[in-house]
Design a protein around this motif. Structure first.
Motif, PDB file in Angstrom:
ATOM      1  N   PHE A 224      44.940  52.188 -20.639  1.00 26.62           N
ATOM      2  CA  PHE A 224      43.870  51.758 -21.533  1.00 26.62           C
ATOM      3  C   PHE A 224      42.584  52.520 -21.239  1.00 26.62           C
ATOM      4  O   PHE A 224      42.320  52.886 -20.087  1.00 26.62           O
ATOM      5  CB  PHE A 224      43.609  50.255 -21.370  1.00 26.62           C
ATOM      6  N   THR A 227      37.918  49.332 -19.303  1.00 22.88           N
ATOM      7  CA  THR A 227      38.348  48.251 -18.410  1.00 22.88           C
ATOM      8  C   THR A 227      38.926  47.052 -19.147  1.00 22.88           C
ATOM      9  O   THR A 227      39.077  45.989 -18.571  1.00 22.88           O
ATOM     10  CB  THR A 227      37.158  47.784 -17.539  1.00 22.88           C
ATOM     11  N   ASP A 228      39.242  47.211 -20.438  1.00 22.84           N
ATOM     12  CA  ASP A 228      39.885  46.127 -21.176  1.00 22.84           C
ATOM     13  C   ASP A 228      40.996  46.714 -22.051  1.00 22.84           C
ATOM     14  O   ASP A 228      41.259  47.906 -22.030  1.00 22.84           O
ATOM     15  CB  ASP A 228      38.880  45.333 -22.013  1.00 22.84           C
ATOM     16  N   ARG A 229      41.636  45.850 -22.847  1.00 21.22           N
ATOM     17  CA  ARG A 229      42.805  46.269 -23.615  1.00 21.22           C
ATOM     18  C   ARG A 229      42.469  46.631 -25.057  1.00 21.22           C
ATOM     19  O   ARG A 229      43.315  46.521 -25.934  1.00 21.22           O
ATOM     20  CB  ARG A 229      43.869  45.165 -23.588  1.00 21.22           C
ATOM     21  N   THR A 230      41.276  47.091 -25.290  1.00 19.41           N
ATOM     22  CA  THR A 230      40.859  47.399 -26.652  1.00 19.41           C
ATOM     23  C   THR A 230      41.523  48.655 -27.181  1.00 19.41           C
ATOM     24  O   THR A 230      42.026  48.689 -28.310  1.00 19.41           O
ATOM     25  CB  THR A 230      39.329  47.554 -26.725  1.00 19.41           C
ATOM     26  N   TYR A 303      43.946  50.706 -15.980  1.00 16.23           N
ATOM     27  CA  TYR A 303      42.585  50.760 -16.523  1.00 16.23           C
ATOM     28  C   TYR A 303      41.787  51.769 -15.700  1.00 16.23           C
ATOM     29  O   TYR A 303      42.253  52.259 -14.670  1.00 16.23           O
ATOM     30  CB  TYR A 303      41.914  49.388 -16.442  1.00 16.23           C
ATOM     31  N   ASP A 305      39.451  51.170 -13.809  1.00 20.09           N
ATOM     32  CA  ASP A 305      39.032  50.639 -12.506  1.00 20.09           C
ATOM     33  C   ASP A 305      40.131  49.924 -11.735  1.00 20.09           C
ATOM     34  O   ASP A 305      39.904  49.493 -10.607  1.00 20.09           O
ATOM     35  CB  ASP A 305      37.852  49.674 -12.688  1.00 20.09           C
ATOM     36  N   ARG A 306      41.357  49.821 -12.307  1.00 12.26           N
ATOM     37  CA  ARG A 306      42.369  49.032 -11.610  1.00 12.26           C
ATOM     38  C   ARG A 306      43.769  49.277 -12.190  1.00 12.26           C
ATOM     39  O   ARG A 306      43.927  49.786 -13.294  1.00 12.26           O
ATOM     40  CB  ARG A 306      42.041  47.534 -11.702  1.00 12.26           C
ATOM     41  N   GLU A 308      47.147  46.812 -12.862  1.00 16.73           N
ATOM     42  CA  GLU A 308      47.612  45.431 -12.916  1.00 16.73           C
ATOM     43  C   GLU A 308      49.116  45.415 -13.177  1.00 16.73           C
ATOM     44  O   GLU A 308      49.609  46.123 -14.048  1.00 16.73           O
ATOM     45  CB  GLU A 308      46.930  44.645 -14.038  1.00 16.73           C
TER      46      GLU A 308
END
Length: 488
Positions: A224, A227-230, A303, A305-306, A308
């Motif tokens: 992505f 930092t989100d799933r947009t 992402y 920053d990470r 998951e």
């Protein structure tokens, strides 16, 4: 349980009542939920809003205790026998009802029936169990796991069986374990296969280890932007034998994180920005401990920053978050866990989370976090978002598109800045790799090119489109049977 914990507030295993409600159902939900999850204590005589110790009238103390014992015994199925005792706090008496985690699950309110009367404890509240959870509770009570059940009507083929045996042997060899032949008879000993009336039957574990028969058995991987799933940058879905899904998912992560190098004397040493051991452990654990009754799939999300990794199903059979973090383990899928152990994918039970944390510490990364929900389990490994100024040349990732992750060059590979002249046109390093593949095989598909050079299909398609527009590359014939031409 000490006074500080018992009276510090409601939690997953503590609930307060000022008095016994007129309708026993109001607290019977809590009793059943405790028995179906991790056990707990119902404290009578404390205000659940203010936490003030109100106490119970001493003259009514023992009649209330008898009433509680009878109501719980008569209202729950199977029968629950709690430990009920008075306790003095600040010169006031409260009643503590202790319910142990039950072994004969599922427990439910008899008058409501199993479907509408089974409750579980989630984040300090008692919630009605959904059908998949009730099924899992039933198997917990029967001391069996879903992967042990027979897959009715599934055909066991000699080819699939031999492939599984060979793959187990190969994994053992790669893991440095003692080498020994794995035969069909060994699969019977491990209960992966079963004999009944001279017929060979497949366990659900055999099906998961040899095919893509179950539609939920897949691993979804995605990159992505931000930092989100947009915004999706790349996504893949892997099916087939679950140990092959693990390998593919690990490779996907490695292709989409940065690969850097440090100079040690005259030696150049390459390493990924995230520890490989932690990545493998996260994905293996997700497959080993997922709830196979839940038709969701395992998700691996990258992402900026990470990283998951999310698996279906919360903690199993009363296991607590604290126990997980301290290294305890309860095996949800017994046969899968055994095969993973035979393959060397699992080294020591209960060590996964600690190994992930330890690997992150060695890489000087933030401490990984674990998120537990009633229907999912997520492990988060944080990336170091700051540029390394210690002599590393992090920037070109392990084969996947650097620009896709960090918005560089509109999607071109970061290493493409050294261009090569072709037909009077400039081609990037990525485009040159594509041309090299076509030079070897003019019938190769774009999908095969992407697999061969380790890049996303979208990246390959975009670069092919650019080269066609620049008259560097041409396509002749149909999409399926046609061929490429490199224009000199």
């Amino acid at each position: 349980m000490g006074k500080d914990k018992l009276f510090s507030g409601e939690s997953k295993n503590i609930e307060y009542k000022v008095t016994i409600p007129d309708k026993s159902e109001k607290y019977m939900k809590t009793v059943v939920a405790f028995a179906n999850t991790q056990g707990g204590k119902l404290v009578i005589g404390i205000d659940d809003k203010t936490h003030q110790v109100v106490g119970v009238d001493k003259d009514s103390l023992f009649p209330i205790m008898d009433s509680l014992a009878n109501a719980i015994s008569d209202s729950c199925e199977p029968q629950i026998i709690p430990d009920i005792e008075p306790q003095t706090v600040d010169e006031k008496t409260v009643i503590v009802v202790t319910v142990e985690a039950g072994k004969n699950r599922p427990y439910y309110i008899k008058s409501k029936g199993k479907e509408k009367g089974t409750y579980i404890r989630v984040a300090g509240t008692s919630r009605l169990a959904y059908p998949e959870k009730i099924s899992e509770l039933e198997m917990e009570g029967a001391r069996i796991s879903w992967d042990e059940l027979t897959c009715v009507g599934y055909d066991v083929t000699e080819a699939a069986t031999q492939n599984l045996c060979k793959d187990i042997e190969d994994f053992r060899k790669k893991a440095g374990l003692s080498e020994h032949t794995v035969s069909k008879e060994q699969l019977f000993n491990w209960k992966i296969l079963k004999n009944k009336d001279d017929s060979v039957l497949a366990s659900n574990a055999y099906v998961l280890l040899t095919s893509d028969y179950f539609p939920f058995s897949k691993t979804q991987c995605a990159v992505f932007k931000g930092t989100d799933r947009t915004v999706f940058l790349d996504k893949r879905e892997y099916t087939g034998p679950i140990y092959k899904q693990i390998e593919s998912a690990v490779d996907f992560v490695l292709r989409n994180i940065r690969l850097g190098a440090t100079i040690d004397g005259l030696v150049r040493r390459e390493s990924y920005e995230l520890p490989l051991e932690a990545i493998r452990e996260m994905i293996i654990n997700a497959h080993c401990h997922r709830n196979l009754l839940d038709e969701s799939c395992i998700q691996v999300a990258i992402y900026d920053d990470r990283l998951e990794v999310t698996s279906p199903g919360g903690l199993y059979n009363g296991l607590t978050y604290e126990e997980v973090m301290s290294g305890h383990s309860k095996i949800r899928n017994k046969l899968i866990a055994n095969i993973f152990s035979q393959m060397g994918l699992v080294e020591a039970w209960g060590s996964g989370i600690r190994r992930i944390i330890g690997a992150a510490r060695e890489y000087s990364l933030p401490v990984p976090t674990v998120e537990v929900f009633d229907d999912m389990f997520r492990v988060i490994l944080f990336r170091n978002v700051q540029d390394s100024g210690n002599g590393s040349d992090f920037g070109v990732n392990g084969g996947e598109n650097f620009g896709d992750n960090f918005g560089v060059n509109g999607g071109e590979n970061f290493g493409d800045k050294n261009n090569v002249s072709k037909n009077g046109q400039k081609v990037t390093g990525t485009q040159q790799k594509i041309l090299d593949c076509i030079a070897e095989d003019k019938y190769i598909s774009a999908k095969k090119i992407a697999e061969k050079i380790g890049m996303s299909g979208r990246t390959v398609e975009n670069n092919i489109k650019k080269m066609k527009a620049s008259e560097i590359l041409a396509r002749h014939g149909s999409p399926k049977s046609g061929y490429w031409e490199i224009i000199e």
